[in-house]
Design an enzyme around this catalytic site. Structure first.
Site: not given
Ligand SMILES: NC(=O)c1ccc[n+]([C@@H]2O[C@H](COP(=O)([O-])OP(=O)(O)OC[C@H]3O[C@@H](n4cnc5c(N)ncnc54)[C@H](OP(=O)(O)O)[C@@H]3O)[C@@H](O)[C@H]2O)c1
Length: 255
Positions: A159
């Site tokens: 990651y």
């Molecule tokens: N939460 C944290 O602590 C954190 C910290 C730093 C960075 N981030 C980054 O922030 C972004 C959003 O994360 P989040 O925390 O909001 O998590 P999340 O709720 O799991 O959201 C990720 C979203 O991406 C979608 N997704 C995954 N693979 C995909 C694909 N191949 N095509 C289209 N959509 C896809 C998922 O949809 P499905 O439901 O269909 O899988 C989900 O809606 C990510 O890039 C993550 O790496 C998060």
């Protein structure tokens, strides 16, 4: 709600918009009266989100796209432009934590799964968004990086590597877009209290407290706190900012 004429409102495309940070960003743009395209892989949830955004007064639609698939991404950008004639802001938010584990226990399948969404997905999104924005002579793209794009993390190397790649793509895309008036930046959240954080910590309160306890501000972020930084970078207020990463991490990377 804005009083701008409908055609002056920015057209905003968000990938992976159905949950967490993507969803909070869609809501923030909808409250500003933007024209919002939310994208994801689950049609029922996508249509429900679009209805929720329209109830806030926004012009909103859901379009299906798996960012690992170039035909999906090309169609997503084309349909956005067919609908609104332009693309002003793109938020490349779709991401996965993969299956975190120590490197000695990792495998090529998890490498591929993590990189296909986090790196190939951002590359394909940038490619098709830049084509439109360069042609129209402007636009702003915000990629979702992470504190994992800045520092190493034991147990999450794949990651971490994928988010470092997002920052490399961001800087290079910014250099290519600059001559056309297109800005490209990234946002690097610390721990955000979304479904990803739940999965990352296995739902364990000890694991969650361990991570959020390492944040100088002493807590994890709400998704909307990340959305506000994304909206800023996407906006005219940030018109002289490109090729940058904005850490929104409660001070985590200030050490
Ligand atoms: N939460 C944290 O602590 C954190 C910290 C730093 C960075 N981030 C980054 O922030 C972004 C959003 O994360 P989040 O925390 O909001 O998590 P999340 O709720 O799991 O959201 C990720 C979203 O991406 C979608 N997704 C995954 N693979 C995909 C694909 N191949 N095509 C289209 N959509 C896809 C998922 O949809 P499905 O439901 O269909 O899988 C989900 O809606 C990510 O890039 C993550 O790496 C998060």
């Amino acid at each position: 709600m804005t009083t701008q004429p409908a055609t002056d409102r920015p057209v905003v495309l968000i990938t992976g918009a159905l949950t967490g940070i993507g969803r909070a960003t869609a809501l923030a743009y909808a409250r500003q009266g933007a024209r919002v395209i939310v994208s994801g892989r689950r049609d029922e949830a996508g249509e429900a989100l679009a209805r929720e955004l329209r109830a806030l007064g926004a012009d909103a639609a859901y379009l299906r796209a798996d960012v690992r698939n170039e035909d999906d991404v090309r169609r997503l950008v084309e349909q956005t432009v067919e609908r609104h004639g332009r693309l002003d802001v793109a938020v490349n938010n779709a991401g996965t934590e993969g299956s975190p584990a120590p490197l000695a226990e990792q495998d090529a399948a998890n490498y591929a799964a993590t990189f296909d969404t986090n790196v190939l997905g951002v590359f394909l999104s940038l490619k098709h968004e830049l084509r439109v924005m360069q042609r129209q002579g402007g636009g702003s793209i915000v990629n979702l990086s992470s504190i994992a794009g800045q520092v190493g993390m034991a147990g999450a190397a794949l990651y971490v590597a994928s988010k470092h790649a997002v920052e490399g793509l961001t800087k290079s895309a910014a250099l290519e877009g600059a001559a056309h008036g297109v800005r490209v930046n990234s946002v690097a959240p610390g721990p955000v209290l979304t479904e990803m954080f739940e999965r990352f910590t296995g739902g364990s309160s000890d694991a969650k407290a361990g991570i959020t306890g390492a944040v100088p501000l002493g807590r994890g972020a709400q998704a909307d706190e990340i959305a506000q930084a994304i909206v800023f970078l996407g906006s005219e207020q940030a018109r002289y900012v490109t090729g940058q990463n904005l850490a929104v991490d409660g001070g985590y990377t200030a050490r």
